[in-house]
Write an enzyme that holds these catalytic residues in place. Sequence first.
Site, PDB file in Angstrom:
ATOM      1  N   ILE A 121      32.733  64.048  50.596  1.00 38.15           N
ATOM      2  CA  ILE A 121      32.205  62.991  49.405  1.00 38.15           C
ATOM      3  C   ILE A 121      31.737  63.943  48.688  1.00 38.15           C
ATOM      4  O   ILE A 121      31.312  63.432  47.500  1.00 38.15           O
ATOM      5  CB  ILE A 121      31.047  62.397  50.348  1.00 38.15           C
ATOM      6  CG1 ILE A 121      30.188  63.479  51.033  1.00 38.15           C
ATOM      7  CG2 ILE A 121      31.411  61.253  51.272  1.00 38.15           C
ATOM      8  CD1 ILE A 121      28.751  62.590  51.631  1.00 38.15           C
ATOM      9  N   SER A 122      31.719  65.139  48.768  1.00 38.34           N
ATOM     10  CA  SER A 122      31.267  66.195  47.524  1.00 38.34           C
ATOM     11  C   SER A 122      31.603  67.433  47.808  1.00 38.34           C
ATOM     12  O   SER A 122      31.827  67.874  48.887  1.00 38.34           O
ATOM     13  CB  SER A 122      29.633  66.133  47.533  1.00 38.34           C
ATOM     14  OG  SER A 122      29.037  66.892  46.411  1.00 38.34           O
ATOM     15  N   THR A 123      32.207  68.144  46.729  1.00 37.32           N
ATOM     16  CA  THR A 123      32.556  69.565  46.407  1.00 37.32           C
ATOM     17  C   THR A 123      31.981  70.304  45.571  1.00 37.32           C
ATOM     18  O   THR A 123      31.802  69.827  44.480  1.00 37.32           O
ATOM     19  CB  THR A 123      34.161  69.258  46.060  1.00 37.32           C
ATOM     20  OG1 THR A 123      34.637  68.484  47.137  1.00 37.32           O
ATOM     21  CG2 THR A 123      34.665  70.764  46.333  1.00 37.32           C
ATOM     22  N   ASP A 147      16.914  75.864  41.903  1.00 36.33           N
ATOM     23  CA  ASP A 147      18.124  75.166  41.202  1.00 36.33           C
ATOM     24  C   ASP A 147      17.962  73.517  41.121  1.00 36.33           C
ATOM     25  O   ASP A 147      18.754  72.772  41.144  1.00 36.33           O
ATOM     26  CB  ASP A 147      19.420  75.428  42.238  1.00 36.33           C
ATOM     27  CG  ASP A 147      20.819  75.132  41.538  1.00 36.33           C
ATOM     28  OD1 ASP A 147      20.467  74.959  40.148  1.00 36.33           O
ATOM     29  OD2 ASP A 147      21.815  74.794  42.127  1.00 36.33           O
ATOM     30  N   VAL A 150      30.972  72.335  50.833  1.00 39.63           N
ATOM     31  CA  VAL A 150      31.642  70.953  50.716  1.00 39.63           C
ATOM     32  C   VAL A 150      31.024  70.137  51.766  1.00 39.63           C
ATOM     33  O   VAL A 150      30.606  70.471  52.899  1.00 39.63           O
ATOM     34  CB  VAL A 150      33.157  71.179  51.013  1.00 39.63           C
ATOM     35  CG1 VAL A 150      33.687  69.858  51.314  1.00 39.63           C
ATOM     36  CG2 VAL A 150      34.011  71.974  50.229  1.00 39.63           C
TER      37      VAL A 150
END
EC number: 2.7.11.1
Length: 519
Positions: free
Chosen positions: A257-259, A406, A264
């Site tokens: 679903i996300s990288t 971040d 990951v």
Amino acid sequence: MDLVGVASPEPGTAAAWGPSKCPWAIPQNTISCSLADVMSEQLAKELQLEEEAAVFPEVAVAEGPFITGENIDTSSDLMLAQMLQMEYDREYDAQLRREEKKFNGDSKVSISFENYRKVHPYEDSDSSEDEVDWQDTRDDPYRPAKPVPTPKKGFIGKGKDITTKHDEVVCGRKNTARMENFAPEFQVGDGIGMDLKLSNHVFNALKQHAYSEERRSARLHEKKEHSTAEKAVDPKTRLLMYKMVNSGMLETITGCISTGKESVVFHAYGGSMEDEKEDSKVIPTECAIKVFKTTLNEFKNRDKYIKDDFRFKDRFSKLNPRKIIRMWAEKEMHNLARMQRAGIPCPTVVLLKKHILVMSFIGHDQVPAPKLKEVKLNSEEMKEAYYQTLHLMRQLYHECTLVHADLSEYNMLWHAGKVWLIDVSQSVEPTHPHGLEFLFRDCRNVSQFFQKGGVKEALSERELFNAVSGLNITADNEADFLAEIEALEKMNEDHVQKNGRKAASFLKDDGDPPLLYDE
């Protein structure tokens, strides 16, 4: 002749062919045959044939020339005989080669038995295992054209039509043909039917790049098998994920679903964790599996987030690269646990297994919650999101004693009308040598995003820094502001080295704003 019947001669009368002899001396009685019985039998047979003909009519058979021995085609027999003979000859040749090999042995001087071979002149290409395609390749467009040789004098033609070996067109075509000599992994494209010309500068650059990539791929071949640089799933990671599913903790893993640069995230449906303890964790219906990449390419410049963290400072220098990545996963687990205890909206940790962190999924039906960067909010919702973010930053700083380091619109999700914080693997405590610098950077990202989003109440980066940290840094410009921040960090670092971390705690017991050093 008797018309009634034919009777055998009497015993006393001799037959024309001589008397019959019986070995037991007993005369044989001949059965008499009546002519009427014979005629009746023939009549019955004719009637039977007529009845059969009436019931089963005869099928007309097409008349044709009879096949005689002269019209039989014997070419197949001849071919069969030739094939059998060829097989016998091949067996003989194979035996001859074995005898030749045995006779010569390891001698440097060998004797050939080729003259004794039974080789047919029409032997086809099936005699060898490697089939050869004998098609005519003279006009094959995929066959590289033979370059025109340049004579020793170095030029072709006369007068105005002279062409040297340094001609731009000739060199360009030669460079294009030389690209076929690159490694198979280097994709040069298909230039059939096109008159391509590459300059020497471009060809030399491509050649150098092809050679460097070939050496790099050969050098990193084994490392790539043991790393998670691509989709973060190497054999060891796949085995760990398989064990999670096999144990029943996860029902199934649906997909990625996300990288990101460092990890990951996969979506999975939670199962049940069988544990004898009564306080075993309840696995959510939907889970997020965060797999940290096991290569240090993206972590080499980010070691400052964990090297100077007092919680992992003593362990950092003693670990190999793969265990350092596990430390990142462990650090995010501890940070999420702090945030969870403080009531900050964030994923709930389910399990940590080496460099794989299983958390609760923020979203619904495999659809992750959108990031603040992607979601479309109206003015009221954007204003509400800003105040929630300001409250979360203060809560994270004071109650969790953490700086996100971040924080931006890419690491904040909008779900169920609330702002959720994610990706806290690099979060540090304010006592970190660069903790205040990280906080100022977070304030800058948040302030710029909401100001661009049309939130008039959004504070500037310096005002937001003072509001979150509780410090009162009065500086007219950004350079002086950063200089005061660095001075405070330096004083705090000296204080920690002298008195230890506990004496330099950022939080006071009376709830006053945190101080970097004792006055």
